[in-house]
Each structure stands twice: as C-alpha cells, then as structure tokens.
Design a protein around this motif. Sequence first.
Motif, PDB file in Angstrom:
ATOM      1  N   ILE A  10       0.869  -1.175   0.000  1.00 55.23           N
ATOM      2  CA  ILE A  10       0.000   0.000   0.000  1.00 55.23           C
ATOM      3  C   ILE A  10       0.909   1.230   0.000  1.00 55.23           C
ATOM      4  N   ASN A  11       0.867   1.992  -1.074  1.00 52.39           N
ATOM      5  CA  ASN A  11       1.646   3.226  -1.162  1.00 52.39           C
ATOM      6  C   ASN A  11       0.854   4.351  -0.518  1.00 52.39           C
ATOM      7  N   LEU A  12       1.543   5.119   0.322  1.00 51.23           N
ATOM      8  CA  LEU A  12       0.896   6.162   1.108  1.00 51.23           C
ATOM      9  C   LEU A  12       1.532   7.519   0.836  1.00 51.23           C
ATOM     10  N   ILE A  13       0.727   8.564   0.990  1.00 49.44           N
ATOM     11  CA  ILE A  13       1.214   9.934   0.931  1.00 49.44           C
ATOM     12  C   ILE A  13       0.576  10.714   2.069  1.00 49.44           C
ATOM     13  N   GLY A  14       1.293  11.703   2.569  1.00 46.24           N
ATOM     14  CA  GLY A  14       0.731  12.495   3.655  1.00 46.24           C
ATOM     15  C   GLY A  14       1.753  13.398   4.307  1.00 46.24           C
ATOM     16  N   LYS A  73       5.007  13.576   2.014  1.00 50.69           N
ATOM     17  CA  LYS A  73       5.929  12.479   2.271  1.00 50.69           C
ATOM     18  C   LYS A  73       5.321  11.208   1.682  1.00 50.69           C
ATOM     19  N   THR A  74       6.164  10.241   1.367  1.00 53.50           N
ATOM     20  CA  THR A  74       5.685   8.952   0.882  1.00 53.50           C
ATOM     21  C   THR A  74       6.202   7.845   1.794  1.00 53.50           C
ATOM     22  N   LEU A  75       5.358   6.903   2.067  1.00 48.61           N
ATOM     23  CA  LEU A  75       5.709   5.709   2.834  1.00 48.61           C
ATOM     24  C   LEU A  75       4.998   4.532   2.189  1.00 48.61           C
ATOM     25  N   LYS A  76       5.362   3.332   2.611  1.00 48.92           N
ATOM     26  CA  LYS A  76       4.740   2.135   2.063  1.00 48.92           C
ATOM     27  C   LYS A  76       4.443   1.146   3.180  1.00 48.92           C
ATOM     28  N   ILE A  77       3.268   0.543   3.121  1.00 46.91           N
ATOM     29  CA  ILE A  77       2.962  -0.603   3.977  1.00 46.91           C
ATOM     30  C   ILE A  77       3.209  -1.824   3.102  1.00 46.91           C
ATOM     31  N   PRO A  78       4.278  -2.574   3.381  1.00 47.01           N
ATOM     32  CA  PRO A  78       4.591  -3.708   2.514  1.00 47.01           C
ATOM     33  C   PRO A  78       3.627  -4.875   2.728  1.00 47.01           C
ATOM     34  N   ALA A  79       3.445  -5.636   1.662  1.00 47.89           N
ATOM     35  CA  ALA A  79       2.660  -6.860   1.764  1.00 47.89           C
ATOM     36  C   ALA A  79       3.305  -7.763   2.816  1.00 47.89           C
ATOM     37  N   GLY A  80       2.487  -8.571   3.460  1.00 50.90           N
ATOM     38  CA  GLY A  80       3.017  -9.503   4.451  1.00 50.90           C
ATOM     39  C   GLY A  80       2.019  -9.753   5.561  1.00 50.90           C
ATOM     40  N   ASP A  81       2.477 -10.458   6.566  1.00 54.96           N
ATOM     41  CA  ASP A  81       1.640 -10.805   7.708  1.00 54.96           C
ATOM     42  C   ASP A  81       1.789  -9.752   8.801  1.00 54.96           C
ATOM     43  N   TYR A  82       0.646  -9.401   9.397  1.00 50.73           N
ATOM     44  CA  TYR A  82       0.611  -8.389  10.448  1.00 50.73           C
ATOM     45  C   TYR A  82      -0.191  -8.910  11.638  1.00 50.73           C
ATOM     46  N   LYS A  83       0.318  -8.600  12.827  1.00 47.08           N
ATOM     47  CA  LYS A  83      -0.461  -8.834  14.038  1.00 47.08           C
ATOM     48  C   LYS A  83      -1.377  -7.634  14.198  1.00 47.08           C
ATOM     49  N   CYS A 116       4.484   1.062  13.793  1.00 47.01           N
ATOM     50  CA  CYS A 116       3.112   0.838  14.246  1.00 47.01           C
ATOM     51  C   CYS A 116       2.196   1.480  13.205  1.00 47.01           C
ATOM     52  N   ILE A 117       1.144   0.772  12.844  1.00 47.60           N
ATOM     53  CA  ILE A 117       0.230   1.244  11.800  1.00 47.60           C
ATOM     54  C   ILE A 117      -1.172   1.326  12.382  1.00 47.60           C
TER      55      ILE A 117
END
Length: 132
Positions: A10-14, A73-83, A116-117
């Motif tokens: 998930i590509n993010l901007i903010g 700014k740009t950040l990314k939530i990478p694919a994968g497993d999350y608790k 932390c997301i």
Amino acid sequence: MTLYKQTTDINLIGLHVTTFPNGIKEAFDSVLETLGSNRTCYGISWMDDNDTIQYYAMVNQLVKGEGESHSYKTLKIPAGDYKTETVHDWLSKTSSIKDVFHELVDSGQPNKNNPCIEWYQSDEVMVCMVKA
C-alpha cells in the motif's frame, strides 16, 4: 490478537506530524481536504534514535506521484503478515492506543522499517497493526 495478511503493498502519501501528539487531526483534515475524502487513512509511527515518536498522517495513494505537487511524504505498507488488534469506538480511547501497540510489539521498539500502523476503517473502527 489476530493475524492479518496484507496481500499487496500500500503506497501512502501524507504529512509528518512534527508536533505529535498535537496536530494529528489537523494533518489528516488538511490531506483529505487537498486530495478528497475518498481515501483510506493510516497513522504510521515509530521511535527514532532519540526515543522520539515520529508520526505520519497518511492516506492511500491513488495515482503514482500525486503527492509530489503538495510536497507530501511517501511511505509504504509492505505486503506480508501483520499482528492486529481492532479498537472499537477509538475516538474515546486515544490515550490507550499506545497500550494496544505495546501488546502487539514482541520486543524492542517500532522503527521505520517496522512501524506501528493505525488503519482507520471508520470514525468508529481502527485496526492497530505491526509486522508479524
């Protein structure tokens, strides 16, 4: 705690909220006013080398490069497993969100590579996430 599989990046901007914890709502309001309210909101945070929380008010990017004209700014939530832990009526529980993340983080502190997301699904439901 529930395990959640994020199947795509998930590509993010903010905006970086340099006055954390103050200014979070204003940052989200500003981004949504500029880009439109049809966005999913995410709060991304971690501890820097000085033990200071770095917080970003982010939304999903719909078009590559769309945040550049606003100096976002740009950040990314990478694919994968999350608790994850779902928090209902989160607006009345903002002071206890840190406790939810303390339970999700196994050891150490969240860092830029494993932040932390906060996934804001609505004004009532927020999902707290950390990489599994």
